[in-house]
Design an enzyme around this catalytic site. Structure first.
Site, PDB file in Angstrom:
ATOM      1  N   CYS A 117       0.809  -1.223   0.000  1.00  0.00           N
ATOM      2  CA  CYS A 117       0.000   0.000   0.000  1.00  0.00           C
ATOM      3  C   CYS A 117       0.839   1.269   0.000  1.00  0.00           C
ATOM      4  O   CYS A 117       0.325   2.352  -0.261  1.00  0.00           O
ATOM      5  CB  CYS A 117      -0.961  -0.018   1.185  1.00  0.00           C
ATOM      6  SG  CYS A 117      -2.058  -1.442   1.112  1.00  0.00           S
ATOM      7  N   HIS A 258      -3.670   6.942   2.324  1.00  0.00           N
ATOM      8  CA  HIS A 258      -4.030   5.610   1.828  1.00  0.00           C
ATOM      9  C   HIS A 258      -5.401   5.246   2.389  1.00  0.00           C
ATOM     10  O   HIS A 258      -5.698   5.525   3.556  1.00  0.00           O
ATOM     11  CB  HIS A 258      -2.966   4.614   2.294  1.00  0.00           C
ATOM     12  CG  HIS A 258      -3.337   3.182   2.055  1.00  0.00           C
ATOM     13  ND1 HIS A 258      -3.720   2.719   0.815  1.00  0.00           N
ATOM     14  CD2 HIS A 258      -3.408   2.119   2.902  1.00  0.00           C
ATOM     15  CE1 HIS A 258      -3.999   1.425   0.909  1.00  0.00           C
ATOM     16  NE2 HIS A 258      -3.823   1.031   2.161  1.00  0.00           N
ATOM     17  N   ASN A 288     -10.212  -0.662  -0.630  1.00  0.00           N
ATOM     18  CA  ASN A 288      -8.754  -0.544  -0.583  1.00  0.00           C
ATOM     19  C   ASN A 288      -8.175  -1.107  -1.890  1.00  0.00           C
ATOM     20  O   ASN A 288      -8.185  -2.314  -2.100  1.00  0.00           O
ATOM     21  CB  ASN A 288      -8.237  -1.320   0.634  1.00  0.00           C
ATOM     22  CG  ASN A 288      -6.716  -1.225   0.784  1.00  0.00           C
ATOM     23  OD1 ASN A 288      -6.025  -0.745  -0.102  1.00  0.00           O
ATOM     24  ND2 ASN A 288      -6.209  -1.712   1.906  1.00  0.00           N
TER      25      ASN A 288
HETATM   26  O1  UT7 Z   1      -3.968  -1.494   3.436  1.00  0.00           O
HETATM   27  C1  UT7 Z   1      -3.079  -2.294   4.126  1.00  0.00           C
HETATM   28  C2  UT7 Z   1      -3.213  -2.165   5.569  1.00  0.00           C
HETATM   29  N1  UT7 Z   1      -4.395  -2.797   6.042  1.00  0.00           N
HETATM   30  C3  UT7 Z   1      -5.138  -2.222   6.952  1.00  0.00           C
HETATM   31  O2  UT7 Z   1      -4.836  -1.126   7.332  1.00  0.00           O
HETATM   32  C4  UT7 Z   1      -6.307  -2.976   7.531  1.00  0.00           C
HETATM   33  C5  UT7 Z   1      -6.302  -2.838   9.032  1.00  0.00           C
HETATM   34  N2  UT7 Z   1      -7.363  -3.540   9.695  1.00  0.00           N
HETATM   35  C6  UT7 Z   1      -8.685  -3.225   9.586  1.00  0.00           C
HETATM   36  O3  UT7 Z   1      -9.073  -2.389   8.791  1.00  0.00           O
HETATM   37  C7  UT7 Z   1      -9.654  -3.882  10.525  1.00  0.00           C
HETATM   38  O4  UT7 Z   1      -8.931  -4.567  11.512  1.00  0.00           O
HETATM   39  C8  UT7 Z   1     -10.664  -4.860   9.842  1.00  0.00           C
HETATM   40  C9  UT7 Z   1     -11.654  -4.085   9.010  1.00  0.00           C
HETATM   41  C10 UT7 Z   1      -9.900  -5.853   8.962  1.00  0.00           C
HETATM   42  C11 UT7 Z   1     -11.431  -5.640  10.899  1.00  0.00           C
HETATM   43  O5  UT7 Z   1     -12.108  -4.717  11.740  1.00  0.00           O
HETATM   44  P1  UT7 Z   1     -11.999  -4.859  13.327  1.00  0.00           P
HETATM   45  O6  UT7 Z   1     -12.803  -3.766  13.900  1.00  0.00           O
HETATM   46  O7  UT7 Z   1     -10.530  -4.892  13.669  1.00  0.00           O
HETATM   47  O8  UT7 Z   1     -12.709  -6.208  13.585  1.00  0.00           O
HETATM   48  P2  UT7 Z   1     -12.135  -7.536  14.279  1.00  0.00           P
HETATM   49  O9  UT7 Z   1     -11.219  -8.233  13.337  1.00  0.00           O
HETATM   50  O10 UT7 Z   1     -11.633  -7.193  15.649  1.00  0.00           O
HETATM   51  O11 UT7 Z   1     -13.449  -8.350  14.441  1.00  0.00           O
HETATM   52  C12 UT7 Z   1     -14.541  -7.919  15.283  1.00  0.00           C
HETATM   53  C13 UT7 Z   1     -15.667  -8.912  15.141  1.00  0.00           C
HETATM   54  C14 UT7 Z   1     -15.230 -10.369  15.261  1.00  0.00           C
HETATM   55  O12 UT7 Z   1     -16.266 -11.088  15.875  1.00  0.00           O
HETATM   56  P3  UT7 Z   1     -16.187 -11.456  17.447  1.00  0.00           P
HETATM   57  O13 UT7 Z   1     -14.935 -12.237  17.590  1.00  0.00           O
HETATM   58  O14 UT7 Z   1     -16.140 -10.136  18.163  1.00  0.00           O
HETATM   59  O15 UT7 Z   1     -17.439 -12.221  17.670  1.00  0.00           O
HETATM   60  C15 UT7 Z   1     -15.101 -10.821  13.823  1.00  0.00           C
HETATM   61  O16 UT7 Z   1     -15.271 -12.202  13.676  1.00  0.00           O
HETATM   62  O17 UT7 Z   1     -16.231  -8.778  13.830  1.00  0.00           O
HETATM   63  C16 UT7 Z   1     -16.236 -10.057  13.185  1.00  0.00           C
HETATM   64  N3  UT7 Z   1     -16.028  -9.831  11.759  1.00  0.00           N
HETATM   65  C17 UT7 Z   1     -17.029  -9.586  10.908  1.00  0.00           C
HETATM   66  N4  UT7 Z   1     -18.365  -9.493  11.089  1.00  0.00           N
HETATM   67  C18 UT7 Z   1     -19.113  -9.211  10.014  1.00  0.00           C
HETATM   68  C19 UT7 Z   1     -14.850  -9.813  11.078  1.00  0.00           C
HETATM   69  N5  UT7 Z   1     -15.082  -9.568   9.786  1.00  0.00           N
HETATM   70  C20 UT7 Z   1     -16.426  -9.436   9.667  1.00  0.00           C
HETATM   71  C21 UT7 Z   1     -17.268  -9.159   8.566  1.00  0.00           C
HETATM   72  N6  UT7 Z   1     -18.590  -9.063   8.786  1.00  0.00           N
HETATM   73  N7  UT7 Z   1     -16.785  -8.983   7.333  1.00  0.00           N
END
Ligand code: UT7
Length: 333
Positions: A117, A258, A288
């Site tokens: 990125c 980004h 993204n």
């Molecule tokens: O460009 C390169 C660099 N990349 C980035 O900068 C990405 C950085 N990371 C992120 O943008 C975020 O971490 C994500 C968007 C990938 C994930 O968001 P989050 O707020 O960190 O969610 P999480 O991974 O902590 O998950 C929270 C909950 C989990 O459920 P439980 O364990 O709390 O029951 C996940 O299983 O959300 C669940 N979850 C989803 N639910 C619905 C994860 N993905 C999804 C989804 N839909 N697509």
């Protein structure tokens, strides 16, 4: 060769995104997710996806041609083509070579740059240095990715995030009185390599039936870990580059970051003390697009009539590697 110090500027912008859309409601039918979660947690509503058979060089060439048309010059005037991408058409030849032929840039040389990125900002500096050195007068810098070619559309943690697209800028010497590129800070940190990567297909794990079955040719990401480092490093480098140029957050006319997650962008801007109305965000429309996000966002600022000659612009990125970049420039076109 003329040895007078040369300053470099962005002189034109071009973009291309494929027309096909993948919306949040489309994704609801593919994985267990929902529109509300995706919009609240990421800011994304839709992404543009390339059709099968459309490669990164096709998107990159279309963006480059748009850039040339907007600058009003022909491809034969381009001296160097730099393509930032993590989804090259093939491991070799370089996508830059394929773009050179597709746009008809006879006489140009170039190469690909892999920094995920941050690829566009790294390539932007390489292009600027080639101009500032006096070696070249027209460098085409392209950020392009067909992320859909390396995404597992059964993995809800990644498939909701990424889209396909390309953006190009032309780098040329400044005219008298123009400032153009001001400063940059780049960092890499390989200790983050396994937090965001595609494990298969390289020399460590060449493609085999086993690597394909193990889904090693897809993006793997520890989202939460990447999120925290992204905010910390983007704000840290942003602050450093402003400080060493004697600038404050209030001196930044536009922050063009980004586009990985709207919450990352907002948290970074808040840490830097940037005014919210000076942030450019288009993640809702494109998701993204990896190396393409920043030139696409520059174009959004132009389309929205928010980018004016003489403005001080802060560009910022974070990505797989880890890679981090912060760029300060004066807009000159
Ligand atoms: O460009 C390169 C660099 N990349 C980035 O900068 C990405 C950085 N990371 C992120 O943008 C975020 O971490 C994500 C968007 C990938 C994930 O968001 P989050 O707020 O960190 O969610 P999480 O991974 O902590 O998950 C929270 C909950 C989990 O459920 P439980 O364990 O709390 O029951 C996940 O299983 O959300 C669940 N979850 C989803 N639910 C619905 C994860 N993905 C999804 C989804 N839909 N697509």
């Amino acid at each position: 060769m003329d040895r007078t110090p040369v300053r470099a500027k962005i002189s034109a912008v071009g973009t291309y995104v494929p027309p096909r859309l993948l919306t949040n409601s489309d994704l609801e039918k593919m994985v267990t997710t929902n529109d509300e979660w995706i919009r609240e947690r990421t800011g994304i509503s839709q992404r543009h996806l390339a059709d099968p058979g459309t490669a990164t060089s096709d998107l990159a060439a279309a963006a480059a041609l748009d850039c040339l048309q907007r600058r009003g010059i022909t491809a034969t005037e381009v001296e160097v083509i730099l393509v930032a991408t993590v989804t090259p058409d093939m491991l070799f030849p370089a996508t830059a070579c394929l773009v050179q032929t597709k746009i008809g840039a006879a006489g140009a040389w170039g190469f690909d740059l892999s920094a995920a990125c941050s690829g566009f900002l790294y390539a932007l500096q390489m292009g600027a240095k080639l101009v500032e050195s006096g070696a070249h007068k027209k460098v085409m810098v392209i950020g392009a990715d067909v992320m859909s070619s390396i995404i597992d559309y059964t993995d809800r943690s990644t498939c909701i995030l990424f889209g396909d697209g390309a953006g190009a800028v032309l780098i040329e010497p400044c005219s008298d009185g123009e400032i153009g590129m001001l400063d940059y800070i780049h960092e890499i940190d390989g200790s983050g390599a396994s937090s965001l990567y595609m494990p298969g297909g390289g020399s460590l794990h060449p493609p085999t039936i086993e690597t394909v079955n193990a889904k090693m040719h897809y993006v793997h990401q520890e989202g939460g870990a990447v999120f925290k480092v992204a905010v910390r490093k983007m704000s840290e480098l942003g602050e450093k580059v402003l400080d060493r140029n004697g600038l404050k957050a209030s001196d930044v006319d536009l922050f063009i970051p980004h586009q990985a997650n709207e919450r990352i962008i907002m948290a970074t801007a808040d840490r830097l003390g940037l005014a919210r109305e000076n942030i450019v965000i288009n993640i809702a429309e494109y998701g993204n697009t990896t190396a393409a996000t920043i030139p696409l966002a520059i174009n959004t600022a132009l389309v929205e009539d928010r980018l004016k000659k003489g403005m001080t612009i802060l560009l910022s990125s974070f990505g797989g590697g880890y890679t981090v970049a912060s760029t300060l420039l004066r807009w000159e076109c």
